[in-house]
Motif scaffolding. Structure first.
Motif, PDB file in Angstrom:
ATOM      1  N   ILE A  56     -12.126 -72.978 -86.556  1.00 26.22           N
ATOM      2  CA  ILE A  56     -11.397 -73.014 -87.915  1.00 26.22           C
ATOM      3  C   ILE A  56     -11.553 -71.377 -88.637  1.00 26.22           C
ATOM      4  N   GLU A  57     -10.602 -70.793 -88.569  1.00 33.91           N
ATOM      5  CA  GLU A  57     -10.415 -69.592 -89.473  1.00 33.91           C
ATOM      6  C   GLU A  57      -9.752 -69.728 -90.818  1.00 33.91           C
ATOM      7  N   THR A  58     -10.449 -69.664 -91.791  1.00 36.82           N
ATOM      8  CA  THR A  58      -9.593 -69.894 -93.142  1.00 36.82           C
ATOM      9  C   THR A  58      -9.968 -68.930 -94.178  1.00 36.82           C
ATOM     10  N   GLN A  59      -9.135 -68.712 -95.151  1.00 27.89           N
ATOM     11  CA  GLN A  59      -9.355 -67.804 -96.433  1.00 27.89           C
ATOM     12  C   GLN A  59      -8.704 -68.190 -97.601  1.00 27.89           C
ATOM     13  N   ARG A  60      -9.133 -68.222 -98.498  1.00 28.30           N
ATOM     14  CA  ARG A  60      -8.701 -68.705 -99.909  1.00 28.30           C
ATOM     15  C   ARG A  60      -7.758 -67.286-100.193  1.00 28.30           C
ATOM     16  N   THR A  61      -6.861 -67.596-100.969  1.00 27.56           N
ATOM     17  CA  THR A  61      -5.875 -66.654-101.405  1.00 27.56           C
ATOM     18  C   THR A  61      -5.338 -67.057-102.551  1.00 27.56           C
ATOM     19  N   GLY A  62      -5.006 -65.967-103.533  1.00 27.24           N
ATOM     20  CA  GLY A  62      -4.352 -66.402-104.885  1.00 27.24           C
ATOM     21  C   GLY A  62      -5.212 -67.064-105.895  1.00 27.24           C
ATOM     22  N   VAL A  63      -6.425 -67.291-105.662  1.00 25.61           N
ATOM     23  CA  VAL A  63      -7.320 -67.778-106.641  1.00 25.61           C
ATOM     24  C   VAL A  63      -8.890 -66.976-106.343  1.00 25.61           C
ATOM     25  N   SER A  64      -9.779 -67.346-107.211  1.00 20.84           N
ATOM     26  CA  SER A  64     -10.971 -66.834-107.320  1.00 20.84           C
ATOM     27  C   SER A  64     -11.851 -67.926-107.330  1.00 20.84           C
ATOM     28  N   GLY A  65     -13.337 -67.843-107.727  1.00 21.71           N
ATOM     29  CA  GLY A  65     -14.004 -68.824-107.729  1.00 21.71           C
ATOM     30  C   GLY A  65     -14.179 -69.763-108.896  1.00 21.71           C
ATOM     31  N   SER A  66     -13.373 -69.011-109.928  1.00 28.14           N
ATOM     32  CA  SER A  66     -13.092 -70.093-111.075  1.00 28.14           C
ATOM     33  C   SER A  66     -11.431 -70.242-111.206  1.00 28.14           C
ATOM     34  N   ILE A  67     -11.093 -71.411-111.684  1.00 25.81           N
ATOM     35  CA  ILE A  67     -10.021 -72.080-111.484  1.00 25.81           C
ATOM     36  C   ILE A  67      -9.727 -72.952-112.697  1.00 25.81           C
ATOM     37  N   THR A  68      -8.521 -73.514-113.064  1.00 26.63           N
ATOM     38  CA  THR A  68      -8.173 -74.311-114.116  1.00 26.63           C
ATOM     39  C   THR A  68      -8.282 -75.835-113.401  1.00 26.63           C
ATOM     40  N   ARG A  69      -8.162 -76.931-114.219  1.00 25.71           N
ATOM     41  CA  ARG A  69      -7.980 -77.894-113.636  1.00 25.71           C
ATOM     42  C   ARG A  69      -6.822 -78.558-113.221  1.00 25.71           C
ATOM     43  N   MET A  70      -5.819 -77.681-113.542  1.00 22.70           N
ATOM     44  CA  MET A  70      -4.383 -78.013-113.121  1.00 22.70           C
ATOM     45  C   MET A  70      -4.080 -77.174-111.830  1.00 22.70           C
ATOM     46  N   ALA A  71      -5.039 -76.211-111.133  1.00 25.58           N
ATOM     47  CA  ALA A  71      -4.737 -75.223-110.189  1.00 25.58           C
ATOM     48  C   ALA A  71      -4.323 -75.933-109.010  1.00 25.58           C
ATOM     49  N   THR A  72      -3.572 -75.138-108.175  1.00 31.04           N
ATOM     50  CA  THR A  72      -3.461 -75.575-106.665  1.00 31.04           C
ATOM     51  C   THR A  72      -4.301 -74.469-106.157  1.00 31.04           C
ATOM     52  N   VAL A  73      -5.055 -74.773-104.960  1.00 27.68           N
ATOM     53  CA  VAL A  73      -5.769 -73.802-103.834  1.00 27.68           C
ATOM     54  C   VAL A  73      -5.063 -73.406-102.847  1.00 27.68           C
ATOM     55  N   PRO A  74      -4.355 -72.273-102.481  1.00 26.49           N
ATOM     56  CA  PRO A  74      -3.646 -72.046-101.355  1.00 26.49           C
ATOM     57  C   PRO A  74      -5.030 -71.475-100.258  1.00 26.49           C
ATOM     58  N   ILE A  75      -4.579 -72.026 -99.106  1.00 28.36           N
ATOM     59  CA  ILE A  75      -5.689 -71.859 -97.868  1.00 28.36           C
ATOM     60  C   ILE A  75      -4.939 -71.037 -96.660  1.00 28.36           C
ATOM     61  N   THR A  76      -5.170 -69.905 -96.208  1.00 30.26           N
ATOM     62  CA  THR A  76      -4.534 -69.585 -95.155  1.00 30.26           C
ATOM     63  C   THR A  76      -5.501 -69.377 -94.101  1.00 30.26           C
ATOM     64  N   GLY A  77      -4.942 -69.029 -92.780  1.00 29.75           N
ATOM     65  CA  GLY A  77      -5.660 -69.174 -91.697  1.00 29.75           C
ATOM     66  C   GLY A  77      -5.139 -69.658 -90.380  1.00 29.75           C
TER      67      GLY A  77
END
Length: 810
Positions: A486-507
């Protein structure tokens, strides 16, 4: 009255008998002498021939000599005995013999014999004188000593010679009965090996064949087939009942295409009754003679050189596990190239070997087991069934287990022409345990369990019982189905997010034989186990699965809102995957773990504002660098003018080269600075896109905010990177080319300067938009600091009041 005198007739008959006895004795003696001479000659020839050649006389010679011997004896007997004894001896001849020996007979005897032979009518008319002559002859012959007629010395000499020869031969026969028996076996019985019982030395020649130091016999006609190119070792053994010769000599004749070559070598004694001799690298047919003591092989031993059996090709006809999805490849055998081949674990395959000549059997050896297949050692082709024996080795120190495989399962291992063989194997992870189970039950079946990564040695045996000189080596490696990667990378967010956020994962997720499942796995700070959440797409067994919701959204999104997290909570997120191994699996793997902290939206906005401020400062530095490039271009224009003036005035080449070098240095520095700032500007564009994505993913965006970034910043940055910078770069490159050719580059300097003006103007627009946003952010930061200071003062006031209260109470 008849003139016949009985006394004369008696004497003549006596003489006739004595003559015939004399002839008989003399003839027989001469025959015996000749027989003895022929015997001695034949005996001496035989002994001399044996001493020279260590061989018996050829049969044709002995038969011919016997014929000559019999013919000579018969001729001598006939001529010296039979013919002489049967010859008619007349009275006149006898009378003449006596007349010549006894002169005093004075022809009376011959006259009396002649008168007696006449008819009676003629005798009657003879005179009294004739009768008187006959009577006188009769009176005189009565007193004759007939022994004086014969020369007895000659007869005695012949008799003595014959007696001595016969006695010598009889004595020799009594003393050397073995020699007489050998002579009789040779000439009378015609035996070809008549010397064998009387040899002091007896040698047996065998072959020490490789591999395995196998002792091989010559065929009945003295032929041994030897593998081409290998050493030939002769084992020469002396019978323990016979004397061991002091030395053994081997004579070899090589029949090569270039001619015949003979060699002689002394065999080495390895023990009391054994000698060995090696002929190295035999590539052509040979004939071998062995001599030791009084032994020599009668006919040369023939060495026929043949090609040893060898594998021409090995292919593996595979039946792969169903889950790996390689059914279409099963019709294409794996042709082995080299000393190893890799197959997926749990593959069932037929090991098929094509060979150069018909086989009698083969062996496959490995550290765990040996497989032997073929005819028993003493069986002939077609006389016995082929047998397959599996020798399974246990732990060190324990005996091996021998298992016979069922004949009905192995009968097709050889092709009809025996030019190929096929053995079924199962390359499995549990093959070692399977072999142990076969050994425990002492009954096996096919396919044969084959542990992976075992070095195999394949040895062939052909119809001539010749083995492969070097075993073919092959290692079949089993490729384990590893867990997915598995090779993944988070994109479009940092280590701090809101409770309504969506977390994009690429890879992407990759697996040797196919990914069966991918999911999100997450947990909050209150949980210890990971929970799963489905993705929008399923991998469906592909070997490489890219994480993307669609062609437009090249990522998978994890929605945080359904978790109902509160500010301050933490979220751990990762990606898990499984393969489709339904035999030894499935295998599961886990990607990188991402930690997120839930913060309020205004904190995210503040963080994004800080990022934008940093980008603005970097862009301001780029602006200053490009303005410095313009200054350098202005200097270059002046240097070009100076050079042109020097050229116009016919200045020295040194001055012209110096000015050209200065111009070239400026050109190289400007183009380097432009390239560096171009790269930096591209980075700023990408980071601004990240800020935009982070706003959207944290759901703190608005149409006004996105429009400001899109139209006020990103649109201009895109033009700067895709259009303005390339124009400047092209103008500076042309400036350099013109300068290198000593042409006037002023025109291209002006073009580069104009392009820089446009580039700086567009950068100024972007910076103006960033500064307008920055003013609002700075004001917000000042207000936030004031509020923070106020809260701190209130805290200090409460602490002071509490302290005063405690002091007053005391």
């Amino acid at each position: 009255m008849s003139l016949f005198n009985p006394e004369i007739q008696r004497v003549l008959d006596g003489l006739r008998q004595r003559i015939r006895r004399y002839l008989l004795i003399e003839g027989v003696s001469r025959v015996l002498i000749l027989l003895a001479i022929l015997f001695v000659v034949s005996f001496v020839i035989d002994v001399a021939w044996f001493r020279i050649t260590r061989l018996e006389l050829p049969g044709w010679f002995r038969r011919g000599f016997l014929i000559v011997m019999v013919a000579t004896l018969a001729g001598t007997l006939i001529s010296w005995v039979v013919l002489r004894l049967t010859q008619r001896i007349r009275g006149k001849a006898l009378a003449l013999v006596l007349e010549r020996r006894f002169k005093h007979l004075n022809d009376r005897l011959i006259t009396a014999v002649e008168l007696a032979d006449e008819p009676e009518d003629a005798q009657s008319i003879k005179s009294a004188m004739a009768r008187r002559t006959v009577m006188d002859a009769g009176e005189q012959i009565r007193a004759l000593d007939l022994d004086q007629v014969f020369d007895n010395r000659r007869l005695r000499r012949v008799i003595v010679i014959a007696s001595m020869l016969v006695a010598g031969i009889v004595g020799f026969g009594l003393i050397n009965a073995a020699g007489m028996q050998r002579w009789a076996n040779a000439y009378l019985l015609g035996k070809d090996d008549y010397w064998d019982p009387f040899r002091k030395n007896s040698l047996t020649v065998r072959i020490l064949a490789q591999p395995g130091d196998r002792v091989r016999e010559f065929s009945a006609d003295g032929v041994y087939r030897h593998p081409r190119g290998s050493d030939l070792t002769l084992i020469i053994e002396s019978s323990e009942a016979a004397d061991s010769p002091d030395s053994v000599t081997v004579y070899s004749t090589c029949y090569a295409s270039t001619g015949t070559r003979s060699d002689e070598g002394r065999a080495a004694r390895v023990r009391e009754h054994e000698y060995r001799h090696t002929i190295q690298r035999v590539t052509d047919n040979h004939e071998v003679l062995v001599m030791g003591g009084d032994f020599r092989n009668r006919t040369p031993l023939k060495i026929e050189v043949v090609d040893p059996p060898r594998i021409a090709e090995v292919r593996l006809e595979c039946d792969y596990p169903d889950y790996i999805g390689r059914d279409e490849e099963e019709d294409k055998p794996v042709v082995v190239q080299g000393a190893q081949v890799i197959l997926p674990m749990e593959t069932r395959f037929h090991f098929v070997g094509s060979v150069n000549k018909p086989l009698r059997g083969f062996q496959i050896r490995s550290p765990a087991m040996d497989l032997e297949f073929g005819l028993p050692a003493d069986a002939e082709i077609g006389d016995a069934p082929l047998t397959a024996t599996l020798v399974i080795r246990g732990e060190e120190g324990t005996p091996a287990t021998v298992v016979e495989l069922p004949v009905e399962q192995t009968k097709d291992w050889f092709s009809s022409d025996r030019l190929s063989f096929s053995v079924p194997f199962h390359l499995g992870l549990g093959s070692t345990e399977a072999l142990a189970a076969v050994a425990a039950s002492e009954s096996g079946s096919v396919p044969i369990p084959l542990p992976p990564d075992l070095p195999l040695q394949i040895t062939l045996e052909d119809d001539d019982e010749i083995f492969s000189q070097e075993p073919s080596r092959l290692t079949i490696r089993g490729k384990l189905d590893q867990p997915p990667v598995i090779e993944t990378q988070r994109t479009g967010v940092s280590g701090s997010i809101t409770r309504m956020a969506t977390v994009p994962i690429t890879g992407k997720v990759t697996d040797d034989y196919g990914v069966a499942l991918t999911e999100f796995a997450f947990r909050t700070e209150a949980e210890t186990e990971l929970a799963q959440s489905q993705m929008s797409r399923s991998p469906e067994g592909t070997t490489e699965f890219v994480l993307q919701a669609s062609e437009e959204e090249r990522y998978e999104k994890f929605d945080v809102l359904p978790l109902e997290l509160q500010v301050g909570n933490t979220l751990t997120l990762t990606v898990i995957a499984e393969d489709g191994d339904n035999i030894n699996g499935p295998h599961r793997s886990q990607g990188e773990m991402y930690e997120f902290v839930i913060v309020p939206p205004e904190e995210i906005l503040a963080l994004l504002a800080d990022k934008e401020l940093n980008l603005r400062q970097r862009l301001e530095q780029i602006e200053r660098d490009l303005q410095a490039v313009q200054v350098m271009l202005l200097d270059a224009r002046g240097q070009v003018a100076d050079r042109e003036g020097v050229i116009a005035q016919g200045g020295s080449a040194v001055d012209i080269d110096r000015l050209s070098g200065l111009i070239e240095s400026v050109q190289e520095r400007t183009i380097s600075d432009v390239h560096q700032n171009h790269t930096e500007t591209r980075t700023i564009e990408l980071l601004m896109q990240e800020i935009r994505a982070e706003m959207i993913n944290n759901r703190i965006d608005s149409a006004e905010m996105l429009d400001r970034i899109d139209r006020g910043i990103l649109a201009h940055l895109q033009v700067i990177n895709e259009q303005d910078f390339p124009e400047v770069d092209q103008a500076l490159a042309l400036f350099g080319l013109q300068n290198q050719s000593r042409a006037n580059p002023t025109e291209h300097i002006d073009v580069a300067d104009l392009a820089l003006d446009r580039l700086l103007q567009r950068i100024a627009i972007v910076l103006a938009e960033m500064r307008r946003r920055e003013s609002f952010n700075e004001l917000r930061d000042v207000l936030a600091r004031m509020l923070e200071r106020q809260r701190a003062i209130l805290e200090e006031t409460r602490d002071e009041q509490t302290r005063d209260l405690f002091e007053s109470t005391e």
